[in-house]
Design a protein around this motif. Structure first.
Motif: not given
Length: 542
Positions: A385-400
């Motif tokens: 399905d070309p319209k299907l998207k998952f948003d599973e991956i969390p993003r984190f602000a780097p610390e160094v």
């Protein structure tokens, strides 16, 4: 029934996927090796004759991992056991590589939390547990190293409940601790498993099974330890948490197993219990709110990990895809929904560390490695399905943060190509400073060891030298203006700098919290966030 003749629903029902999480010293890698032993994946659980080489485990394939004796990259391992297809994702234990672990947790249906019975719950374990809790991932607990000096099992159970705030249900119970440890009692089946030590725990530990009051159990255990265990079991029967499958699935109750991975005590009981109690693949929610069931006919999956040069001879690039729905078939065509391009999934493989096997078909719950330069990125969706998207991956602000210099202009292409590949894997994040006179890559990472990995891999895999210069920043925030004005109009104090991330979103680097407060006073039109603003809005919309 032969697997090939099973229905689609039956194939999915036999899938299990889990990650092993722990503090680095809790024995996670050793447990992984022993679990693979029961899956028939290796004959000697990764052990080798030379004692000095025993740190280089089966799941640690990268040369740096073998040299340092630590895991710096998650590894996908698959095997079949008792009519189940097991997808085991071995995660890095070190906190500097926790972002890799967080991404892996999006691709599994359960997690096994390994705890050192002598040390109890440590800070890194607590952090990983919180990530599992937020995602609703069912957690199974393995209390490891019972054959060494250990805390009382009731104390460990109480710590699980008070520190982590989760109910704990003991599936089995140790008979003795340290030198007196002789085996475990299975509370559900009402039988005792007594173990014999083997050299380095390399082979399956021989065991005898009987009742708690059998003569041979009394003969092969320490009397005081056996009586202590009986008393504790009575207390658990009267005041402990009862087994509740629904609470386990909701992440409110953790089944607890006791044993010793190094001596292979209790590992098979853990594996058998996990496969019985862990959930099969479950539905996932798409970006548009649709619930995608694993039994849906349309294929869908998402990329949660990218790894280059697992086979140095071919300089390949492998994208790890968690299948969410449908059936995967080699050579199938799907849509890379971020770009809209149709891609052919020809070179598909499953892995045991660096050993590979071609995958012709796979189902929801499986992890498949796709080899090739398809332009996939972490978090991308592949679907019919070309319209299907998952948003599973969390993003984190780097610390160094650090600047990565190329000391050799003659080898600039090697340096550029190598860094580009490592950036695509998500090892580190790169930020560009449009106003800077010299375009030296400014990198951000969760921990400083990530920079060591970048340098090591640039040199070993791309023959490119590099030099790290620590940047004077400790905090990053994504920034926007309240009225839609230009970021370039901000009043930037000394010691603060602006840049753009890989998606050209503006960020601000600070040295400390005081610098953040000072910046906000001088720029009342600025709004700061620990995650990108578009992701803030997406989360709010949900």
């Amino acid at each position: 029934m032969k697997p090939a003749l099973m229905s689609h629903e039956a194939q999915i029902a036999r899938r299990r996927s889990f990650a092993i999480i722990s503090h680095p010293d809790a024995g996670k890698t050793t447990l992984t090796e022993k679990l693979l032993l029961y899956g028939g994946a290796v004959a000697l659980a990764g052990s080798v004759t030379a004692r000095k080489n025993q740190r280089a485990t089966t799941s640690d394939w990268m040369e740096l991992e073998k040299q340092r004796g630590i895991s710096v990259s998650s590894t996908v391992l698959q095997f079949e056991y008792k009519n189940c297809v097991v997808n085991l994702l071995d995660t890095p234990g070190h906190k500097d590589f926790s972002e890799d672990t967080y991404r892996v947790l999006t691709a599994v249906d359960a997690a096994i939390m390994v705890i050192d019975a002598g040390k109890g719950i440590e800070a890194q374990t607590r952090k990983l547990f919180e990530v599992c809790r937020r995602r609703g991932v069912p957690i199974f607990t393995f209390m490891n190293k019972l054959d060494r000096p250990a805390r009382e099992p009731l104390t460990l159970m109480d710590e699980l409940e008070t520190v982590l705030g989760i109910g704990a249900c003991a599936i089995n119970w140790p008979l003795g601790l340290g030198q007196q440890f002789r085996g475990v009692y299975d509370r559900r089946k009402k039988d005792v498993h007594l173990f014999e030590r083997t050299v380095h725990g390399a082979y399956r530990a021989p065991e005898k099974v009987g009742g708690l009051d059998d003569d041979f159990v009394a003969k092969h255990t320490v009397p005081e330890a056996l009586e202590q265990a009986k008393m504790e079991l009575e207390m658990l029967d009267g005041a402990g948490h009862d087994y509740d499958r629904q609470k386990i699935d909701r992440g409110e109750l953790t089944p607890v197993f006791f044993g010793s991975a190094s001596n292979n005590f209790g590992v098979q009981l853990l594996l058998d219990g996990f496969l019985e109690l862990a959930p099969p693949p479950e539905a996932r929610m798409a970006d548009d709110g649709r619930v995608i069931e694993p039994t849906n006919e349309g294929f869908s999956g998402f990329v949660f990990k990218i790894q280059a040069n697992m086979d140095p001879r071919h300089r390949d690039r492998m994208s790890f895809v968690r299948i969410v729905s449908g059936k995967f078939e080699r050579d199938m065509q799907v849509t890379h929904t971020r770009t809209g391009k149709i891609v052919r999934l020809a070179n598909s493989q499953k892995l045991f560390a660096q050993d590979r096997e071609t995958v012709n078909e796979a189902y929801a719950g499986d992890v498949v490695g796709i080899v090739g330069n398809h332009g996939f990125g972490i978090g991308d969706t592949l679907a019919t399905d070309p319209k299907l998207k998952f948003d599973e991956i969390p993003r984190f602000a780097p610390e160094v943060f650090a600047y990565l210099h190329n000391p050799s202009t003659a080898h600039y292409k090697r340096f550029r190509d190598g860094l580009e590949q490592l950036l695509s894997e998500g090892v580190v994040q790169q930020f560009t400073q449009p106003h800077a006179g010299q375009r030296v890559p400014l990198l951000g990472a969760v921990g400083p060891l990530q920079f060591e990995v970048v340098q090591f891999r640039l040199e070993s895999e791309y023959n490119a030298q590099s030099r790290i210069e620590n940047a004077p920043y400790t905090v990053l925030r994504w920034v926007r203006t309240k009225d839609g004005g230009a970021i370039e109009d901000f009043d930037i104090p000394s010691g603060v700098t602006t840049a753009q991330d890989s998606d050209e979103r503006w960020v601000v680097f600070f040295s400390d919290q005081w610098a953040i407060n000072y910046f906000e006073r001088r720029n009342p039109n600025a709004e700061l966030s620990e995650i990108p603003w578009d992701e803030v809005e997406k989360t709010a919309a949900k």
